[in-house]
Structure formats: C-alpha cells, structure tokens
Design an enzyme around this catalytic site. Structure first.
Site, mmCIF file in Angstrom:
data_model
loop_
_atom_site.group_PDB
_atom_site.id
_atom_site.type_symbol
_atom_site.label_atom_id
_atom_site.label_comp_id
_atom_site.label_asym_id
_atom_site.label_seq_id
_atom_site.Cartn_x
_atom_site.Cartn_y
_atom_site.Cartn_z
ATOM 1 N N SER A 13 0.830 -1.201 0.000
ATOM 2 C CA SER A 13 0.000 0.000 0.000
ATOM 3 C C SER A 13 0.876 1.268 0.000
ATOM 4 C CB SER A 13 -0.969 -0.041 1.181
ATOM 5 O OG SER A 13 -2.027 0.879 0.997
ATOM 6 N N ASP A 61 -5.936 -3.509 -2.438
ATOM 7 C CA ASP A 61 -4.895 -3.219 -1.450
ATOM 8 C C ASP A 61 -4.289 -4.492 -0.858
ATOM 9 O OD1 ASP A 61 -3.556 -2.387 1.009
ATOM 10 O OD2 ASP A 61 -4.571 -0.474 0.729
#
Length: 729
Positions: free
Chosen positions: A51, A195
């Site tokens: 991320s 993610d």
C-alpha cells in the site's frame, strides 16, 4: 613436513532488507525513516512494501533519496490526488457545463442505479506515479531497479496475496494501494487486485526469502479504533481488516531485526494535511534505533542521484499503441490526448491530455507506460483503456435567484444514443418559471462536431418600457416600468471545432420564437399592442469562445473571451417593419492572483447593432446579477434587471475576491457602463454615466455557490440586495 597456512575467507557482508507497511497517510512516516537511513549511508539491498509502503518504497528503490521524497510529497495536494479531481482546464466545454450545473449525478442501467465500485478511480495516483517513475520505465523486472523491489496486492476474487515484482511499476504500485471503497480495483494479468494490506500488510517472510540477513521494518499500521471513531465506511472496513493484521504484526515484529514503530496514534489513514508532522515522527522513531542502524553495512560512496528526477520537461513519442478500445476510435482517443506520433510533447501537455481524456467520463481506467526505443530519449507509448458501460445518467440541481426565483433541475443524459461518440441531454427546470434545455451533440473532438440545441426560457419582471415601446407608445402609457411576461424558444443547428480544449469556434443557423406581453398597458393602448413581440426570427451566427478560468464563479487566474455575431435575416409577419440587422458582442476577462488569498478579475463587455433599428426587443439591457442570461441581457450591479437599455453598450467590471476560509469568499466589485442608441456613432462612448458597486459573501457548496450581494448605485441613491443559491441553469 611443513605446516600449511590457512587463509581465512573474507567475511561476507550481511544483506539488508527494508519492509514498509501500509497505513495510508501514516505511511508518510516512512519518508522520515528513509531520511535517517540516508544520513547514515546505509546500504539497503532489497525493499518490500504494501500500500503506502509500496508507493514510497518503489520511489526509493527507483533512485529517489529520502530528502527528495520529502520535497515531492510536501508539494503534492493529496486531496486532489486521492479524489478524481480534475482541474477545470482539463475539461471540455461539455464536461465543464456538467460539473458547473448539476449537484448530483446518478448513473443507471435498465432503470437500476449503478453505484460506483469506489469513491475514486485512482487515476490521479497513477498519473503521479507514472511521472515520478518515468526514468525507470524501461525496467520491467523490479529486481533490476537501483534497489531491488517487490510489493503485495490482494486478488479480490480469491483472497490470495499476490507478490508483484514485474510489469508496469506505477500500475503495480497503484494496485497495491487500491484501498477497498476508496479506490477502484486494478486489473493486472486478468487478476482483479486491491490493497495488499487486506492479506499481507508487512511482507517480512517474503523479503527474508530473498536472501536478506537483517530486516529493518517500519510499522505504521493502525491499532483498533474505538466506537467514536467508527463513523465512516472506510473506517469500519479498516477496523475489520485490522482484526487480523494487528494479530499478525505481534508475531512479525518479534522476527524483525530492527523494528521501527513511529508514534502516529493521533493521526488517521487520511491525515494527509499532517504530512510534515508524520514525517517528523518517522525521523524521531528511526533516531531511537541509530545505534543498531549505524552498525549496518554502508555504501562505499554517498548514495546520490545523478539527475533531478522530478524535472521532466518533455517526451519524444515515436509510436502510440492503444488497446481495449471498441466503441471509441483510435483517432478519438489521440484527439483527446492531443498526441501526434513522431513529435515531442511537453510532459505538462501530455498530463493535460490524459486529464482531458479522463474528463470525458467515457473510460473507467486509462493506464499507460512509456517504452524506451533504441533512440535515446525517444519512447513508444502503450496505453490500455477500459470503456465505461454506463451510458444513462440522472442529474439534479437546485437554484434560487431574484429573476427566475426557485427552480429544481432534473436532467436525463444518454451517451452513445445513436452513434458511439454522441450524447443527448434534456434539462427540465421546474419551479416558478418552467424552462427546458435540449441538446444533441456528436463529439468529434478537434474535428468539426455537429450539434442541435433547443431552449425554452421565460420570466416575469417589472422592467424599463423603453426596450419594448417607442417614444410615442411610452407617452401614451405614461409609466416608468411595465410588468412583462417574456417567453423565448431558441433552436440552433451548428458545427463546432476545437483549436484546443478551451478554444472553440461555432457556426450555425438559429430559429428564435420570441413572445413578450404585458397587461400593464392594455388599458392605455389598443388591445392588440398587449403583445410587444410574437415573432419568429431566423438568423445565422458564429461564436468564438476561449475559457481558461480556473473557476467559473471565483476565478483566481486565467483569461476568458466570448465573441458572438448574429445576422438576423427574416422575421414573421408580427414584426411588419423588419429589415435585416446584425448584433455583435464580446466579453473579455482576465483573472490573476495578488496573494494566496486575494485575487482580482478584470472583465469588460461591449456590443452594438448594425442595420435596422426598429426591432428593439433584441437590444441590450443592463441590470441585476446572473450567469446565464438569454439574448442580450447583461448583469450590472446597482440597477434592477432590464433597467438600462440601448442598441450599443460598453461595460467594465473590477472584482476583488478574498478567500477568507477554504471555499468562503468575500467579494468587492465596481462596474461602470455606458449604454444608449447609436452610442458609437456619437463619439462619446467612453463616457461612464452609469456606475454601481457591490459587496458580497459567497460559499462554494456541492449545490453550487450560495451568494448574498449588497449593491448600490450613486446615480439612483438606493441599494439592492441580490441573492443566489446553487449552480446557474
């Protein structure tokens, strides 16, 4: 017998790995840690991230220093990057009208609403990363970056953690940071990715498997939130995901050789405005581990970057490959991008072209990469688009002003109604004055486009009778104002070409049905004169429009020009005395910043009639305040609507705008005008007998501007309050 001397093998330096966790805005702390690592000249052999850790880790791996990343990220407006914000300059005239007219837009298919997969497409994130990683675009194998790198994403269909270490670096990192509900998923190799923090927010085992002996780990994960903080969809999703990741981190922290945990508990994953303080917290946490860090292997020379990687001037593009387009042609896409193969384009112009394409809302994603050719500095562009399947939209707006009063706007828009590049739109405006706007437009971009437009407008108002009565009729009536009912239906067929996205030339023909009546004068002159107008006019017209204002209602910079020429060729029998005439008019504006909060806008307007003067109902009329006046009505502070009339006029306005708080504006304005009949023939058109002043307060909202203005005219000696709520339509 001689003894053999044993020569010891040189001790091998340990391999150093760096793992950076996800954490949204809290990931800015990674930059602070990297600044300390650089200050100690520590040699990092491999980087892994998830991320925000993937975003910062990839940039560090591509050659940026911690200090460079500090400078870059402090200069970025992350509110704009995270959202689908596009500057007004990137939008076509059509898309500007959409964003400046409707408060709510709802896509639908088969009478069912299509809710978006996320709040943002993530296009701006991808654009930023593409620019920052242009210097390594020819390195598809991330192990061959200046520092080897990989990141983690999650396969949304299987829930599997995916290690990404090859491909388009900017697209890969965008996928790793595609937080559910905030960013839409990214498709890579036919996998729908989101993610990586959903499955592996701290890939230490995978990094250790790369042969790393010592792991430096930076953990910026959230702890569990209290009930008071669980008040949004992203916060709830994050809490659910944190149940597992917090438990995992306990084990992973224990096997991290140098574990750095910045104190960022008072920040959230969206605290991007606190970036400076979060970076400082990363530095502070890293300094606590200086003793351990200073023992690690170091570069023999200072790690340096040879070029200023952020100063990308221009790109030479040899060939352009476009994939994924079915309905929209290659020419259409290149036209929106403003790209010509075999030419050099500035990176700023290329970025504007990408924004221009995205602003059409005809594509859900637009990913691209530059592939270096055998000629140094020359690239091929490979782009992949995903066309939007949504073609139906319901749009709504609300408005109030002193002329049209209360109004509610309902719009139905259909894209690809008859052709792949057309759009049909119908506005129904309900309220005190029922109106409509209809438009059918075939968008050919920078080629000649074709449009059909129909509009019906009406209002009631006490106005100056001189616009509708000659001197003899006024003497019969003997009043200063009459109450009129005006109805105007205008139909146009036109062609339009764009010289650039904000500079348009239109040519066309127009039919106007104009009806103006009043009951005020029925008892004073013959009943048939109750109608001042009941006429059909035919004309041809041309318009030239340049609009580079950064904001329609509160411009801080940019120029504006709108020129219009109408040649009226025919009128129906009601206007028995009609002879051909022309009307020419132009508006010119220039906005500029004086300081960060204060800006000025200089706006001049003028117009004149050529030929027959007997048709007065289409003459110029000044007064009131508005943004969408029809025909030749013009705003003028200090006077009521349609208070000053003539067949020619000049007007100048100076406005000052002070943005007291974000989207809160205090405005001061002064306008001066001269208007009359045969104004330019008399030679005194530079005189300014009419003046007016205004002070106001405005607030930008999702409905549009909410404004209150106090206006005053020294000539009249009285004041007028003007109010507006919502976008003008």
């Amino acid at each position: 017998m001689s003894a053999q001397n044993t020569i010891p093998e040189p001790q091998k330096e340990p391999k150093i790995g760096l793992v950076l966790s996800g954490g949204g805005a809290k990931g800015f702390a990674h930059i602070g840690v990297l600044k300390v690592i650089d200050s100690l000249n520590i040699k990092v052999d491999y980087i892994a991230g998830t991320s925000m850790g993937a975003i910062i880790g990839s940039l560090y791996a591509s050659g940026y220093s911690g200090n460079q990343l500090d400078s870059i990220f402090k200069a970025v407006n992350f509110d704009d990057v995270i959202s689908d914000f596009l500057p007004r300059s990137a939008k076509t005239f059509y898309e500007r009208d959409n964003s400046e007219r409707y408060a709510v837009t709802l896509p639908f298919t088969n009478f069912k609403l299509n809710l978006p997969s996320a709040l943002s497409r993530g296009q701006n994130v991808f654009n930023l990363l593409s620019k920052l990683t242009l210097h390594v675009t020819d390195i598809p194998d991330f192990e061959k970056l200046p520092i080897p790198f990989f990141c983690v994403a999650t396969n949304m269909e299987t829930g599997e953690a995916i290690i990404l270490e090859q491909g388009n670096l900017s697209q890969t990192v965008t996928a790793s940071g595609a937080f559910p509900s905030l960013f839409q998923p990214v498709i890579i190799n036919d996998q729908v990715l989101i993610d990586g923090g959903v499955t592996n927010n701290y890939p230490i085992e995978e990094l250790r498997a790369k042969g790393m002996d010592i792991i430096i780990g930076v953990d910026v994960q959230d702890g569990l939130a209290s009930r008071d903080d669980l008040n949004t969809a992203p916060s709830i999703l994050l809490q659910i995901n944190n149940y597992r990741t917090i438990s995992d981190m306990i084990k992973k922290a224990e096997v991290t050789d140098i574990y750095i945990k910045p104190d960022i508990t008072k920040y959230t994953v969206v605290s991007f405005s606190e970036g400076k303080k979060i970076i400082e917290s990363g530095e502070n946490a890293a300094r606590l581990e200086v003793d351990a860090l200073s023992k690690l292997p170091k570069y023999k020379t200072k790690r340096e970057v040879d070029i200023n990687l952020t100063a990308i001037d221009s790109i030479a593009i040899d060939q352009v490959g476009i994939h994924g387009n079915n309905r929209y042609t290659r020419a259409y896409i290149l036209g929106k991008l403003k790209l010509i193969e075999g030419t050099k384009v500035s990176y700023d112009d290329f970025s504007e072209g990408v924004n221009n394409l995205v602003a059409t809302n005809n594509f859900t994603t637009f990913y691209y990469e530059f592939q270096e050719t055998k000629t140094a500095g020359v690239y091929n562009l490979s782009a992949t688009v995903q066309e939007s399947n949504t073609t139906n939209f319901l749009k709504f707006g609300l408005h109030y002003d002193d002329l049209y009063k209360s109004a509610a706007l309902v719009n139905l828009t259909k894209k690809r109604a008859l052709l792949d590049d057309d759009v049909v739109s119908l506005d129904l405006i309900l309220g005190d004055q029922v109106r409509y706007n209809f438009e059918y437009y075939i968008d050919k971009g920078f080629y000649w486009s074709v449009g059909v437009r129909s509009r019906f407008n009406q209002f009631n108002r006490n106005v100056n009778p001189k616009l509708f009565l000659n001197d003899y009729e006024q003497s019969l009536v003997g009043i200063n104002k009459i109450d009129i009912e005006l109805q105007d239906q205008t139909n146009q067929l036109y062609i339009q070409t764009l010289f650039r996205k904000d500079f348009a030339l239109s040519l066309g023909g127009e039919h106007k049905r104009l009806k103006i009546k009043s009951e005020t004068v029925v008892s004073n002159i013959q009943d048939k004169e109750r109608f001042f107008e009941n006429t059909d006019y035919l004309s041809v017209f041309s318009t030239l429009r340049l609009d580079r204002y950064d904001n329609k209602y509160y411009p801080k910079n940019g120029v504006y020009f709108s020129g219009d020429f109408h040649l009226y060729l025919h009128a129906s029998h009601f206007n028995a005395d009609f002879n051909k005439f022309s009307i020419a008019k132009a508006d010119i504006g220039y906005a500029f910043g004086i300081s960060d909060k204060l800006s000025a806008n200089i706006f001049t307007q003028g117009g004149f009639k050529i030929g027959d003067t007997s048709t007065q109902s289409l003459d110029f009329a000044l007064g009131g305040y508005g943004n969408n006046f029809i025909n030749n009505f013009v705003s003028f502070y200090g006077y009521d609507y349609v208070a000053l009339t003539g067949d020619s006029f000049v007007k100048g306005t100076l406005s000052l705008d002070y943005e007291l708080f974000n989207k809160n504006h205090i405005t001061l304005a002064a306008n001066f005008a001269n208007i009359g009949y045969g104004l330019f023939e008399s030679g005194d058109w530079m005189a300014s007998p009419y003046t007016g002043y205004a002070v106001g307060y405005g607030l930008e909202t999702f409905l549009g501007p909410i404004e209150a203005k106090y206006t005053y005219s020294p000539e009249l000696g009285n004041s007028i309050w003007l109010f507006n709520l919502g976008f003008w339509f």
